[in-house]
Design a protein around this motif. Structure first.
Motif, PDB file in Angstrom:
ATOM      1  N   GLU A 188       1.017  -0.852   0.444  1.00 37.34           N
ATOM      2  CA  GLU A 188       0.143  -0.022  -0.201  1.00 37.34           C
ATOM      3  C   GLU A 188       0.763   1.421  -0.107  1.00 37.34           C
ATOM      4  O   GLU A 188       0.452   2.500  -0.927  1.00 37.34           O
ATOM      5  CB  GLU A 188      -0.933  -0.055   1.167  1.00 37.34           C
ATOM      6  N   ILE A 189       1.838   0.788   1.063  1.00 34.87           N
ATOM      7  CA  ILE A 189       2.623   2.990   0.632  1.00 34.87           C
ATOM      8  C   ILE A 189       3.556   3.014  -0.301  1.00 34.87           C
ATOM      9  O   ILE A 189       3.302   3.658  -1.405  1.00 34.87           O
ATOM     10  CB  ILE A 189       4.011   2.399   1.844  1.00 34.87           C
ATOM     11  N   GLU A 190       4.005   1.875  -1.411  1.00 34.74           N
ATOM     12  CA  GLU A 190       4.123   1.310  -2.997  1.00 34.74           C
ATOM     13  C   GLU A 190       3.174   2.585  -3.332  1.00 34.74           C
ATOM     14  O   GLU A 190       3.637   3.802  -3.746  1.00 34.74           O
ATOM     15  CB  GLU A 190       5.075   0.459  -3.183  1.00 34.74           C
ATOM     16  N   ALA A 191       2.001   1.751  -3.545  1.00 39.53           N
ATOM     17  CA  ALA A 191       0.962   2.314  -4.200  1.00 39.53           C
ATOM     18  C   ALA A 191       0.835   3.753  -4.056  1.00 39.53           C
ATOM     19  O   ALA A 191       0.697   4.799  -5.105  1.00 39.53           O
ATOM     20  CB  ALA A 191      -0.466   1.296  -3.730  1.00 39.53           C
ATOM     21  N   GLY A 192       1.053   4.054  -2.895  1.00 38.60           N
ATOM     22  CA  GLY A 192       0.369   5.506  -3.158  1.00 38.60           C
ATOM     23  C   GLY A 192       1.836   6.578  -2.894  1.00 38.60           C
ATOM     24  O   GLY A 192       1.195   7.807  -3.400  1.00 38.60           O
ATOM     25  N   LEU A 193       3.099   6.297  -2.514  1.00 36.15           N
ATOM     26  CA  LEU A 193       4.247   6.861  -3.313  1.00 36.15           C
ATOM     27  C   LEU A 193       3.946   6.934  -5.125  1.00 36.15           C
ATOM     28  O   LEU A 193       4.490   8.570  -4.943  1.00 36.15           O
ATOM     29  CB  LEU A 193       5.520   6.603  -2.860  1.00 36.15           C
ATOM     30  N   ARG A 194       3.834   6.120  -5.423  1.00 37.40           N
ATOM     31  CA  ARG A 194       3.457   6.118  -7.057  1.00 37.40           C
ATOM     32  C   ARG A 194       2.168   6.827  -7.640  1.00 37.40           C
ATOM     33  O   ARG A 194       2.224   7.762  -8.310  1.00 37.40           O
ATOM     34  CB  ARG A 194       3.140   4.951  -7.913  1.00 37.40           C
ATOM     35  N   ALA A 195       1.969   6.841  -6.848  1.00 38.77           N
ATOM     36  CA  ALA A 195      -0.040   7.989  -6.757  1.00 38.77           C
ATOM     37  C   ALA A 195       0.379   9.137  -6.756  1.00 38.77           C
ATOM     38  O   ALA A 195       0.587  10.025  -7.279  1.00 38.77           O
ATOM     39  CB  ALA A 195      -1.247   6.931  -6.053  1.00 38.77           C
TER      40      ALA A 195
END
Length: 280
Positions: free
Chosen positions: A50-57
């Motif tokens: 989820e953290i990586e998804a949030g950072l990419r967004a």
């Protein structure tokens, strides 16, 4: 967003999903996706995927708004001077400073926590570098054309600047990096150090050097520039010279790292010559 959070094994897949997300954000945010930033904050406070998804967004949102200051109105649209980006005026798009206010405190805390760990294998080293790279890429987009009041604040510049210097000074054991030099140049940690150097250089060259600050920017950035050159540039020089010394001693550095070091030293020398000329 859910596809990114599923943590597919291939970095190429994540990158492709990120590109798709960029198009969706371009088309739907904020008019048809008003809760995007709140969703991102929730992801940034979640688990690893989820953290990586949030950072990419976060990267994609800030990428879309980094030139907002260069928009000009025309026929119901705002057309960017660079590229073919269009955004309808009736969407009441948030400003970049608003996005920074909502996202950057969480980004900073997250980056500090990630950097506090010490990876012991190649996989965890790559993951750490990937997450930090995305944080720093977000920061890079945020300072492309202007420096928000939040990022000018003394506490903020000290915290972010300290993060960048810590990243630059972090030595990564060569055995945790690819043996192939081309792959090593493209490694996530190489990109992380590149953006740390770039961000410090950008802060100095565009906003933090009083002798080189254009007259039309002195009202906005004059006080920041005086603080930055007096309090932070000495720390930058110390860290940069330390990196040069370690490189001479045999520590591997990417070509981009060396490039950004040279860019800063060149600009610093120009600034010193201007200062001496004004004093004479």
């Amino acid at each position: 967003m859910a596809a990114l959070a599923q943590d597919p094994e291939s970095g190429a897949v994540k990158s492709q999903i990120g590109t798709v997300l960029s198009r969706v954000i371009d088309a739907d945010y904020p008019g048809d996706w008003p809760g995007l930033v709140d969703e991102i904050v929730v992801l940034l406070r979640g688990g690893e995927g989820e953290i990586e998804a949030g950072l990419r967004a976060t990267v994609e949102v800030l990428r879309g708004f980094r030139y907002v200051g260069l928009f000009s109105a025309g026929k119901g649209k705002l057309t960017r001077h660079l590229g073919s980006y269009n955004r309808s005026t009736d969407r009441a798009a948030p400003s970049l400073p608003t996005l920074i206010t909502h996202l950057f405190p969480t980004l900073l805390t997250l980056a500090q926590r990630i950097l506090a760990t010490t990876p012991t294998d190649a996989a965890s080293t790559t993951l750490q570098g990937t997450l930090l790279h995305l944080v720093l890429k977000s920061y890079k987009h945020s300072i492309a054309t202007h420096l928000s009041a939040d990022l000018q604040a003394p506490d903020s510049i000290v915290a972010w600047g300290t993060l960048f210097l810590s990243i630059i000074q972090r030595s990564i054991p060569v055995e945790l990096l690819p043996s192939d030099l081309d792959a090593r140049e493209k490694h996530a940690w190489s990109k992380t150090k590149k953006w740390a150097l770039y961000s410090l250089n950008r802060l100095f060259m565009r906003y933090g050097n009083p002798s080189q600050l254009p007259s039309n920017m002195k009202v906005l950035y004059g006080p920041f520039a005086e603080r930055f050159i007096a309090q932070f540039v000495p720390e930058i020089l110390k860290a940069y010279f330390g990196l040069v010394e370690r490189s001479v001693g045999g520590e591997w550095s990417s070509s981009k790292t060396k490039h950004h070091l040279l860019v800063f030293f060149e600009e610093w020398c120009v600034s010193c010559r201007v200062d001496r000329k004004e004093m004479s």
